[in-house]
Design an enzyme around this catalytic site. Structure first.
Site, PDB file in Angstrom:
ATOM      1  N   ASP A   1      -3.879   0.752  -4.698  1.00  0.00           N
ATOM      2  CA  ASP A   1      -3.212   0.848  -5.996  1.00  0.00           C
ATOM      3  C   ASP A   1      -4.215   0.551  -7.110  1.00  0.00           C
ATOM      4  O   ASP A   1      -4.351   1.311  -8.080  1.00  0.00           O
ATOM      5  CB  ASP A   1      -2.048  -0.158  -6.015  1.00  0.00           C
ATOM      6  CG  ASP A   1      -1.125   0.039  -7.208  1.00  0.00           C
ATOM      7  OD1 ASP A   1      -1.333   0.988  -7.975  1.00  0.00           O
ATOM      8  OD2 ASP A   1      -0.201  -0.782  -7.371  1.00  0.00           O
TER       9      ASP A   1
ATOM     10  N   ASP B   1      -6.370   3.420  -9.672  1.00  0.00           N
ATOM     11  CA  ASP B   1      -6.251   3.456 -11.134  1.00  0.00           C
ATOM     12  C   ASP B   1      -7.631   3.377 -11.785  1.00  0.00           C
ATOM     13  O   ASP B   1      -7.904   4.064 -12.774  1.00  0.00           O
ATOM     14  CB  ASP B   1      -5.365   2.308 -11.639  1.00  0.00           C
ATOM     15  CG  ASP B   1      -3.893   2.706 -11.717  1.00  0.00           C
ATOM     16  OD1 ASP B   1      -3.470   3.542 -10.884  1.00  0.00           O
ATOM     17  OD2 ASP B   1      -3.174   2.205 -12.600  1.00  0.00           O
TER      18      ASP B   1
ATOM     19  N   LYS C   1     -10.739  -6.529   3.228  1.00  0.00           N
ATOM     20  CA  LYS C   1     -11.205  -7.876   2.898  1.00  0.00           C
ATOM     21  C   LYS C   1     -11.133  -8.714   4.173  1.00  0.00           C
ATOM     22  O   LYS C   1     -10.547  -9.805   4.204  1.00  0.00           O
ATOM     23  CB  LYS C   1     -10.335  -8.456   1.774  1.00  0.00           C
ATOM     24  CG  LYS C   1     -10.847  -9.732   1.138  1.00  0.00           C
ATOM     25  CD  LYS C   1     -12.067  -9.530   0.267  1.00  0.00           C
ATOM     26  CE  LYS C   1     -12.539 -10.871  -0.284  1.00  0.00           C
ATOM     27  NZ  LYS C   1     -13.823 -10.767  -1.012  1.00  0.00           N
TER      28      LYS C   1
ATOM     29  N   ASP D   1     -14.075  -6.165  -3.050  1.00  0.00           N
ATOM     30  CA  ASP D   1     -14.718  -6.573  -4.306  1.00  0.00           C
ATOM     31  C   ASP D   1     -15.992  -5.755  -4.559  1.00  0.00           C
ATOM     32  O   ASP D   1     -16.260  -5.311  -5.677  1.00  0.00           O
ATOM     33  CB  ASP D   1     -14.974  -8.092  -4.353  1.00  0.00           C
ATOM     34  CG  ASP D   1     -15.425  -8.667  -3.022  1.00  0.00           C
ATOM     35  OD1 ASP D   1     -15.538  -7.901  -2.043  1.00  0.00           O
ATOM     36  OD2 ASP D   1     -15.679  -9.884  -2.962  1.00  0.00           O
TER      37      ASP D   1
ATOM     38  N   TYR E   1       3.410  -4.913  -0.337  1.00  0.00           N
ATOM     39  CA  TYR E   1       4.547  -4.197  -0.925  1.00  0.00           C
ATOM     40  C   TYR E   1       5.794  -4.228  -0.049  1.00  0.00           C
ATOM     41  O   TYR E   1       6.776  -3.557  -0.360  1.00  0.00           O
ATOM     42  CB  TYR E   1       4.136  -2.746  -1.230  1.00  0.00           C
ATOM     43  CG  TYR E   1       3.164  -2.661  -2.383  1.00  0.00           C
ATOM     44  CD1 TYR E   1       1.888  -3.184  -2.253  1.00  0.00           C
ATOM     45  CD2 TYR E   1       3.508  -2.076  -3.592  1.00  0.00           C
ATOM     46  CE1 TYR E   1       0.978  -3.122  -3.296  1.00  0.00           C
ATOM     47  CE2 TYR E   1       2.610  -2.017  -4.639  1.00  0.00           C
ATOM     48  CZ  TYR E   1       1.356  -2.543  -4.482  1.00  0.00           C
ATOM     49  OH  TYR E   1       0.457  -2.480  -5.525  1.00  0.00           O
TER      50      TYR E   1
END
Ligand code: NAI
Ligand code: MG
Length: 340
Positions: A240, A244, A177, A216, A129
């Protein structure tokens, strides 16, 4: 409490249903904190159309002065508009709101599972971002930079630590990750571990339980076993997306609350957007905005009992047999006010 120490709140309704749900949240907040000092400011797409900026300088100053803001939502155009920058991204950066706190709890009737109770702590200022995208190869390749710094990783970990101490939560899952991104995500993971190393939970010496998951696998677990999470800490984009997905377990967007939290300043906001499909109809669910107000009470103003009162009133309204008949913002708000 005298007026000098009364909590101060900068209210920024923003666009679309922000104009409907934020007044509802203010009604509930002033019912539980009668001495709350409120100022109003503007930000969003409508502000940009009128003033040429999505967040006027006076709005930033007002939030800084109050130390706390409640923001509705912004309508961002899905095309590039010269000079426009998203209001919420601007406020996160300008106010250095580096932690995004998103609690997800099972609620009566609307939650598909009964035992979910987690908090996602998302780094809010860097990662992908930072917005550094460019063309190379004469336009054949697009590159986005992903920045992870020790400083930002350390301070988000310190925020998570403080939150876990205040909430009496013991289990932290670091989501990353690092198998594919050993430098960036390795730095994030190792820095979080350093902050937690050697810290103790309470006088009994109960330590924290720290584990880690690749993002994942974390996504699979979020779907298959959401009740196994307590506190998750992760980088900006992973947070993010995961938050959600997690919001589903808390009853969806109409219920999902968040707190953008820096040092000395915080901005609460419902996770949902401006909902242009229902804006102006008076049917938006104000619960996410009200629960966002409760986050200010709990974390920023140190009013855990007030926060609990608000959350219990929301849960009570959801559980009540009349809830399915409450189809307007006003009816839901009145029911919550009556349940306080
Ligand atoms: P959205 O969250 O505004 O709406 C998604 C769906 O959920 C819509 O069908 C909407 O009616 C429903 N919904 C959302 N909040 C609700 C509520 N409180 N009560 C009942 N139903 C609700 O997301 P969408 O449609 O993707 O984006 C619309 C606009 O909002 C866009 O301009 C987008 O850029 C902006 N947006 C702003 C955010 C923010 O201010 N932080 C976050 C997400 C989107
Ligand atoms: Mg989002």
């Amino acid at each position: 409490m005298n007026p000098v120490t009364a909590p101060r709140l900068c209210v920024i309704p923003g666009d679309g249903i922000g104009q409907e749900v934020i007044p509802a949240a203010v009604e509930v907040l002033t019912a539980v904190i009668p001495h709350l000092h409120i100022v109003t400011a503007e930000a969003g797409w409508g502000t940009f159309e009128r003033c040429g900026v999505s967040v006027p300088e006076e709005t930033l100053t007002a939030v800084r002065d109050c130390g706390a803001g409640l923001f509705g939502a912004v309508s961002s155009p899905s095309r590039q508009v010269a000079g426009y920058r998203s209001a919420i991204l601007t406020m996160r950066q300008e106010l250095d709101l580096y932690a995004n706190i998103r609690p997800v709890q099972s609620l009566p009737r609307v939650s598909p599972r009964p035992d979910v109770d987690m908090i996602i702590v998302r780094e809010n200022t860097e990662g992908l971002y930072v917005g550094r995208e460019r063309w190379v190869d004469g336009g054949e390749t697009a590159v986005a930079e992903r920045h992870i710094t020790r400083r930002a990783s350390r301070r988000i970990a310190q925020k998570a630590l403080a939150l876990m101490q205040c909430q009496n939560r013991r289990k932290l899952t670091i989501v990353h990750k690092a198998n594919v991104l050993p430098l960036t995500d390795g730095l994030f993971r190792d820095t979080v571990r350093e902050v937690f190393n050697g810290t103790q939970m309470d006088a009994d010496g109960r330590g924290f339980v720290i584990d880690e998951l690749l993002v994942d696998v974390a996504a699979l677990k979020m779907v298959a076993a959401p009740e196994s999470f307590d506190v998750i800490i992760t980088t900006n984009l992973f947070g993010d997306i995961l938050s959600d997905a997690a919001a589903h377990w808390g009853g969806g967007l109409g219920l999902a609350a968040s707190l953008n939290w820096g040092d000395g300043v915080a901005l609460a906001e419902p996770v949902h957007g401006s909902a242009p499909d229902i804006a102006g109809k008076g049917i938006a669910n104000p619960m996410a905005a009200i629960l966002s107000g409760a986050l200010l009470a709990r974390y920023v103003w140190g009013m855990a009992e007030v926060a609990e009162r608000m959350e219990t009133a929301v849960a009570h309204t959801l559980a009540h047999e009349t809830y399915p008949q409450l189809t307007t913002t006003q009816a839901i708000t009145h029911s919550i006010l009556a349940s306080l």
